[in-house]
Design an enzyme around this catalytic site. Structure first.
Site, mmCIF file in Angstrom:
data_model
loop_
_atom_site.group_PDB
_atom_site.id
_atom_site.type_symbol
_atom_site.label_atom_id
_atom_site.label_comp_id
_atom_site.label_asym_id
_atom_site.label_seq_id
_atom_site.Cartn_x
_atom_site.Cartn_y
_atom_site.Cartn_z
ATOM 1 N N LYS A 74 -3.963 6.368 1.858
ATOM 2 C CA LYS A 74 -3.856 6.936 3.204
ATOM 3 C C LYS A 74 -3.598 8.453 3.197
ATOM 4 O O LYS A 74 -4.095 9.168 4.055
ATOM 5 C CB LYS A 74 -2.770 6.212 4.003
ATOM 6 C CG LYS A 74 -3.168 4.784 4.391
ATOM 7 C CD LYS A 74 -2.118 4.147 5.268
ATOM 8 C CE LYS A 74 -2.627 2.830 5.844
ATOM 9 N NZ LYS A 74 -1.739 2.311 6.895
ATOM 10 N N ASP A 111 -2.161 3.811 13.309
ATOM 11 C CA ASP A 111 -1.041 2.882 13.095
ATOM 12 C C ASP A 111 0.000 3.000 14.210
ATOM 13 O O ASP A 111 0.517 1.991 14.704
ATOM 14 C CB ASP A 111 -0.371 3.139 11.737
ATOM 15 C CG ASP A 111 -1.207 2.627 10.572
ATOM 16 O OD1 ASP A 111 -1.937 1.633 10.748
ATOM 17 O OD2 ASP A 111 -1.121 3.224 9.485
#
Ligand code: ATR
Length: 289
Positions: A74, A111
């Protein structure tokens, strides 16, 4: 159809990780392809950390519209992108990547969006600005949760983490709205909290439970866990026993996938009980697909 197509002529996307076999994203996308009637493809791309940037930057040439990124890439995906959204920069990680027609790479992080959408869907009367939030944990998930809660209007975040230095680093990153609470004082910090979030891996199958007394929490507090294996963690069981509103962590996973589907395939898919069943009910939820 655009020229961004996979070799079998379907518009394509996928998920990049190492390992990636455990990812539930293909189940989510398969369900949404069936639900929307969109004939897209969604593949797994296993990419080792060595040579990641090069392999990642070659993905647009494969005719993909974009990819999701999961652990451990990420941060590397954010660094390898040409442009990044404010959310990705604030969280310091990317999970949703779009490839422009000219091959430029745009990194986003959904997220935090998924976290908030899950709370709004699971507890429609909840409001971030009703009072301070208590966040437990200081890893990548906690960064997304803190960012999202502040964006949604939480007036303050109380942050407790086993390793205090990591909480201090996050408080420095996010500014004075984030106040570090000693890990041993976390139960006291539930007092007056409007929102209580477990963003640690405690309570996950195979890990110890999060020990957190909710005796001081207001009756109006919302308790949420980002852990979704099991769906009802010991924290959520305790919160329900105390009569508090609870939201489980599965919806965060499902909602964070929506912006990618929308960007790559042009429809905003629904998070429904049928999708939850599809993701939970398939063999391999805990391991191999
Ligand atoms: P993620 O990116 O999913 O957030 P992570 O970065 O590994 O994963 O973070 C895991 C979080 O769970 C951390 O806050 C970690 O606390 P430390 O920073 O002290 O490691 C927390 N955690 C994991 N096991 C724990 C335990 N046994 N007790 C307390 N906290 C724990």
């Amino acid at each position: 159809m655009s020229d961004e197509q996979t070799s079998d002529n379907r518009p394509g996307a996928g998920v990049v990780g190492w390992p990636v076999a455990h990812s539930k994203s293909p189940l989510i996308f398969a369900h949404w392809f069936a639900q929307t009637g969109i004939a897209g493809s969604y593949s797994r791309f296993a990419m080792p950390p060595e040579g990641f940037a090069e392999a990642f930057r070659a993905l647009p040439k494969a005719g993909l519209r974009g990819v999701n990124v999961t652990l451990p890439h990420k941060l590397a995906a954010l660094e390898a992108a040409d442009e990044a959204s404010a959310a990705a920069r604030a969280i310091g990680a990317a999970n949703t990547i779009c490839f422009a027609a000219d091959g430029r790479i745009f990194a986003d992080n959904t997220d935090g969006y998924g976290f908030i959408e899950n709370l709004r869907a699971g507890a429609p009367t909840w409001s971030a600005n009703a009072g301070p939030a208590l966040v437990l944990g200081a890893g990548g998930a906690a960064r997304a949760v803190i960012h999202a809660l502040l964006e949604a209007g939480a007036p303050a975040i109380r942050l407790a983490n086993r390793t205090g230095d990591k909480a201090e680093a996050l408080a420095e990153h996010f500014g004075p709205c984030v106040e570090v609470v000693d890990w041993t004082a976390r139960a006291t910090a539930t007092g007056g909290a409007a929102t209580i979030v477990n963003a640690t891996s405690l309570g996950m199958t195979g890990n110890p439970a999060l020990e957190l007394s909710l005796d001081d929490a207001p009756a109006t507090a919302l308790v949420c866990d980002i852990v979704y294996t099991p769906l009802e963690t010991p924290l959520l069981t305790a919160a329900r026993a105390r009569g508090l509103t609870t939201v489980d962590g599965l919806g965060m996973l499902l909602h964070q996938a929506r912006p990618g589907f929308q960007a790559w395939f042009g429809a905003d898919p629904a998070v429904t009980p049928a999708l939850r069943r599809a993701v939970l009910g398939k063999p391999g939820l805990e391991g191999q697909p």
